[in-house]
Design a protein around this motif. Structure first.
Motif, short mmCIF file in Angstrom:
data_model
loop_
_atom_site.label_atom_id
_atom_site.label_comp_id
_atom_site.label_asym_id
_atom_site.label_seq_id
_atom_site.Cartn_x
_atom_site.Cartn_y
_atom_site.Cartn_z
N ALA A 70 0.82 -1.21 0.00
CA ALA A 70 0.00 0.00 0.00
C ALA A 70 0.85 1.26 0.00
O ALA A 70 1.79 1.40 0.79
N ASP A 71 0.50 2.17 -0.91
CA ASP A 71 1.15 3.48 -1.02
C ASP A 71 2.65 3.40 -1.29
O ASP A 71 3.43 4.25 -0.86
N THR A 72 3.05 2.37 -2.03
CA THR A 72 4.42 2.28 -2.54
C THR A 72 4.33 2.19 -4.06
O THR A 72 3.24 2.12 -4.64
N GLU A 73 5.47 2.17 -4.71
CA GLU A 73 5.47 2.10 -6.18
C GLU A 73 4.94 0.77 -6.69
O GLU A 73 4.63 0.64 -7.88
N HIS A 74 4.81 -0.22 -5.81
CA HIS A 74 4.29 -1.53 -6.22
C HIS A 74 2.79 -1.67 -5.97
O HIS A 74 2.20 -2.71 -6.27
N ASP A 75 2.17 -0.64 -5.42
CA ASP A 75 0.72 -0.64 -5.19
C ASP A 75 0.01 -0.49 -6.53
O ASP A 75 0.30 0.44 -7.29
N PRO A 76 -0.93 -1.38 -6.86
CA PRO A 76 -1.64 -1.27 -8.14
C PRO A 76 -2.46 0.01 -8.29
O PRO A 76 -2.77 0.43 -9.41
N HIS A 77 -2.86 0.63 -7.17
CA HIS A 77 -3.70 1.83 -7.26
C HIS A 77 -3.49 2.73 -6.06
O HIS A 77 -4.27 2.72 -5.11
N SER A 78 -2.44 3.52 -6.12
CA SER A 78 -2.15 4.44 -5.03
C SER A 78 -2.25 5.89 -5.50
O SER A 78 -1.61 6.26 -6.50
N PRO A 79 -3.00 6.74 -4.80
CA PRO A 79 -3.03 8.16 -5.14
C PRO A 79 -1.65 8.81 -5.04
O PRO A 79 -1.40 9.85 -5.67
N GLN A 80 -0.76 8.22 -4.24
CA GLN A 80 0.57 8.78 -4.07
C GLN A 80 1.40 8.71 -5.36
O GLN A 80 2.37 9.46 -5.52
N TYR A 81 1.02 7.82 -6.26
CA TYR A 81 1.78 7.63 -7.49
C TYR A 81 0.93 7.87 -8.73
O TYR A 81 1.20 7.32 -9.80
N SER A 82 -0.10 8.70 -8.58
CA SER A 82 -0.98 9.03 -9.71
C SER A 82 -1.21 10.54 -9.73
O SER A 82 -1.30 11.18 -8.68
N LYS A 83 -1.34 11.10 -10.92
CA LYS A 83 -1.54 12.54 -11.07
C LYS A 83 -2.92 12.96 -10.59
O LYS A 83 -3.09 14.03 -10.02
N ASN A 84 -3.91 12.12 -10.86
CA ASN A 84 -5.28 12.45 -10.50
C ASN A 84 -6.09 11.16 -10.47
O ASN A 84 -5.55 10.06 -10.72
N LEU A 85 -7.38 11.29 -10.16
CA LEU A 85 -8.25 10.12 -10.05
C LEU A 85 -8.28 9.30 -11.33
O LEU A 85 -8.19 8.07 -11.31
#
Length: 249
Positions: A70-85
């Motif tokens: 969770a919330d790492t670069e290996h998370d399939p869906h983390s807001p921390q590694y995405s520009k927007n929703l």
């Protein structure tokens, strides 16, 4: 109003099957059931999600990865590694597709015990089937919509499953309150979860990943899906596991 009733029925049946079958069963194995009942739940998920049917196998594997990373670069869906929703939703779609089409290199431990009815996995994911469901939704609106503005609800019908996932994976990692210190940004999005059937108690769930009741830590936290699980257990349709408060992985 018929359209409102239709929309709410689709919303709640979809989110109920997602939280019961895809999340609590496929990903976390919070309860057991027979193969016959597993196929019945597959069909109910297909009916509930319709055009946005999500593979229980792919969902389960992907969600296990989310808890492990969770919330790492290996998370399939983390807001921390995405520009927007929408960027997060697109990345999730690509990740899901890799699993769904057996092009992933995910370790076997994440795939252990996930349900896999191959025929339904393929049938529910066919574009012809998705388009057919979308056509049904559109015909219902043509027949019963009392104003053109109601047709703005149709895209939600088409993408119901991914929308439910995005609400939690984006907003419940950015907004809300916490009951527990965890190693990620998971929060409880709603103080009373009447929209997501307990799913928005995300902080609680990340602290106790194997606990079937997502609520119950504060007086206002009621998980609507948990009494359904208790009823199914009493009817001997499923068997709730005990001593499952620990995180999944």
């Amino acid at each position: 109003m018929i359209i409102l009733a239709f929309f709410l029925a689709h919303w709640y049946l979809s989110v109920l099957m997602q939280t019961l079958f895809l999340h609590r069963y496929a990903a976390h194995q919070m309860f057991t059931m027979s193969r016959r009942w597993e196929k019945i739940f597959y069909v109910l998920t297909f009916v509930g999600q319709g055009s946005s049917f999500l593979s229980p196998r792919a969902y389960g594997i992907m969600h296990r990865l989310h808890h492990a990373h969770a919330d790492t670069e290996h998370d399939p869906h983390s807001p921390q590694y995405s520009k927007n929703l929408f960027d997060m939703m697109w990345k999730t779609r690509l990740f899901y597709s890799e699993i769904r089409n057996d092009r992933d290199t995910i370790p076997a431990k994440f795939k252990k015990g996930v349900p896999n009815w191959t025929w339904m996995e393929h049938f529910g994911s066919r574009w012809s089937v998705r388009i057919a469901w979308g056509t049904v939704y559109t015909l219902v609106y043509i027949q019963f919509a009392t104003t053109p503005w109601l047709f703005l609800l149709l895209p939600i019908h088409f993408l119901m499953g991914p929308i439910h996932g995005a609400i939690i994976n984006w907003y419940a990692h950015r907004y809300g309150y916490t009951n527990f210190a965890v190693d990620d940004t998971a929060k409880n999005l709603l103080p009373f979860d009447f929209l997501m059937m307990g799913e928005s108690y995300h902080n609680n769930h990340h602290k106790y990943g194997g606990r079937a009741n997502f609520g119950g830590f504060r007086w206002h936290e009621f998980d609507p899906a948990y009494p359904v699980l208790k009823m199914l257990d009493a009817l001997k349709i499923i068997r709730l596991r005990t001593g499952r408060d620990e995180a999944y992985m």
